[in-house]
Structure formats: C-alpha cells, structure tokens
Design an enzyme around this catalytic site. Structure first.
Site: not given
Length: 338
Positions: A57-58, A86, A107, A135
């Site tokens: 969703r986000t 890496k 995120r 959030h």
C-alpha cells in the site's frame, strides 16, 4: 511549518494548523484521485521510491499519488537490489539518488535511518516508515479518515473516543497517530494490548500532558463498547526475535461481526492500517466484517492517495498549478469511488 522543500520525517513537525492545511489540500486532490480530472503539474519531475522493507500500500500509494500529479517514479525495492548490499552507506546512497530525483519516499527497517538518509539528501525526503519508530504519512491519512468518517456522522476530531488495539509496542502507525492526535482537544483514548506489547510510556505521557484521557486495558470487549473508532493493528511479527515468540500473542484480540454487534455502538467505525493478517490463527479483523458499512479500511487506502498527493504538491510547491493544469480524463473509469 514551511512545506516547500521540506523533509517530512516525523509527526512532531506538525502543529494543528499544519495538519488542517494538509487536509484542505487533500480535499482539493479528490477529483484527480477519483479520475474525474487529470493534471500535469509535476510533468518531468521524478520520485525516487526507496523501500528496503516489504510494502504494498505505502509504496504503490506514493507512486500512484506522484503519477496522478503528472510525475514519474523510479523504484528500488529490497536491499538485494541496491548498492547497500555491496556495503554502500546511507550517506552515499542519499547523495547519489538525490541527484536523480526531485523528491524521495523511503522505508527502512532501522529506527532513525530515514532521518540519517535525509541529512545527506539534496532533495526533500518523506519517511515511509523507519523500523518501529514512525510512519508520518500513514498517521496523516489515518487522521484524515477519522475526520471524514466523523464528519459524515456529524462529529469532529475534538472530543473523539478511540480504542487502539493490538501490537502497540512495535506498531509505528499507532505511535505516529497518537502523537498527531495530541494536537486536538478532549480525546478519550483506550489502549488495548497485552502488557508485553503496550504503548511506549513516552507516548502515553505525551498524550496525558496534552490533556487527554488515556486508559490502558487488556480486555477487548469492554474497551470497545463506548468508542467512536476501533483502530486495530497487525502483530508486527518482523520485530520479534522469532516466529515462536510472535505466536504467543497472535490472534489475542480478534474483532469479528459477532463481537462488534454485541459490544460496539451501531456507528462505531473500524479502521486498520493494513495489511490485516487473514490467516486462521490471526484474523485481527475477520473477513465477516467485509460487508459492515462501518468498516473503513478501504476508504483509508483511498484516502492515502489524497494525503500523499497533498504532501507532494506542498513540498514541491505546485498546489495552485495542480488545478491550473487540470483537464478531463479521456479514458473509461469504473465507478470505483462511488
């Protein structure tokens, strides 16, 4: 706050007037989100969407919001698809990706990581969730949904009675929502969780210092009987040391239609940040609630696009241009927003 060019990293950045300004702009985005109009206000602009934790969703909501404003999206998903695998630092990644983008949504599984990234970025960064910390855009869309649902019932956010249910220790959505709710007045907040998964004390104290009534409980039925909103949240299994530990709490606070009918008021609104866990041993919101008109979870997801469009329009300073560049949609659109 000054939105143009700013990072959005924490709900602590927002005063009440700022929240209401975002919501006013979000209201203006509705014709575009509902495909009545289209705009090219961000034609040529690029969103760098960097999601180092699973997201549906986000991630898609941020991308859709940017596309609906006329911009383009470049995505990186998972550590394995980035140079971080890496050994590249967040600083180096931020310096590079901000050279390719006009704004970044990010995120990351570690608390504070998005702020660290933003400190090195050359463009605005929006926190799409950093570990169990915050959030902010989810809190804004949740509050926007609460406001809309309450308006439809003739109420408002001031004086709200809300029960927050589930994993309140690790649930970043409820952490941010509580901090955002604190700028309103005379709230009655019931926190329903096992003692081991209770809301952090700093957040409870913040709410109380803001003048709100806060009650903690581990009894679901009694706690949802006199509230306007039941906000359930998923067990944050990924924050536990093992599946076995998470299983100790899974399914402890299930809401189904029978429990709702027996305990809730007729117009109590049901919310959830999603995903809801529909596995048989979980089901914090049972599928038998799907036909309940007070189940607002899919209205929440629609509202997420509006709020994220508003944030992009404000941060990139194109609010007036969105409507100036408006034109009719030329393709068939199903009546999915009616």
């Amino acid at each position: 706050m000054k939105f143009a060019g700013s990072h959005i990293l924490s709900v602590s950045q927002f005063e009440r007037a700022d929240v209401e300004h975002v919501f006013t702009v979000a209201d203006r985005m509705r014709p575009f989100a509902e495909r009545e109009l289209m705009t090219k206000a961000l034609d040529g602009a690029i969103l760098g969407a960097m999601f180092f934790e699973p997201s549906t969703r986000t991630r898609v909501s941020f991308g859709s919001a940017f596309n609906l404003l006329g911009g383009e999206v470049r995505e990186t998903t998972g550590f394995e698809h980035s140079a971080i695998a890496k050994g590249e630092s967040l600083y180096d990644t931020a310096r590079v990706i901000s050279g390719y983008s006009d704004v970044i949504a990010m995120r990351h599984p570690e608390s504070g990581s998005v702020s660290e990234f933003a400190a090195a970025s050359r463009v605005p960064v929006i926190n799409g969730g950093d570990g169990s910390n915050e959030h902010p855009s989810q809190a804004l869309l949740d509050l926007y949904t609460i406001r809309k649902e309450r308006q439809d019932q003739g109420g408002g956010v001031d004086g709200l009675r809300i029960a927050l249910v589930g994993d309140l220790k690790y649930g970043r959505t409820v952490h941010s929502l509580c901090q955002l709710l604190s700028v309103f007045k005379n709230l009655h907040i019931v926190l329903v969780s096992p003692k081991e998964l209770c809301m952090p004390e700093t957040i409870i104290e913040h709410l109380r210092q803001a003048g709100h009534t806060v009650i903690e409980s581990d009894q679901l039925e009694a706690s949802i009987s006199q509230v306007d909103i039941v906000y359930s949240t998923r067990l944050q299994e990924e924050r536990f040391s093992s599946t076995q530990e998470a299983d100790l709490y899974r399914g402890r606070f299930r809401l189904n239609q029978a429990i709702y009918t027996q305990n809730c008021q007729p117009n109590t609104v049901i919310m959830h940040p999603l995903p809801r866990d529909s596995r048989a041993n979980a089901r914090e919101l049972d599928v038998d609630l799907n036909d309940n008109p007070n189940l607002a979870i899919f209205r929440q997801t629609d509202n997420g696009v509006l709020v994220r469009m508003a944030l992009f329009a404000l941060i990139l300073d194109v609010v007036a241009l969105v409507e100036k560049e408006a034109r009719p949609v030329r393709w068939f659109t199903a009546r999915r927003f009616k």
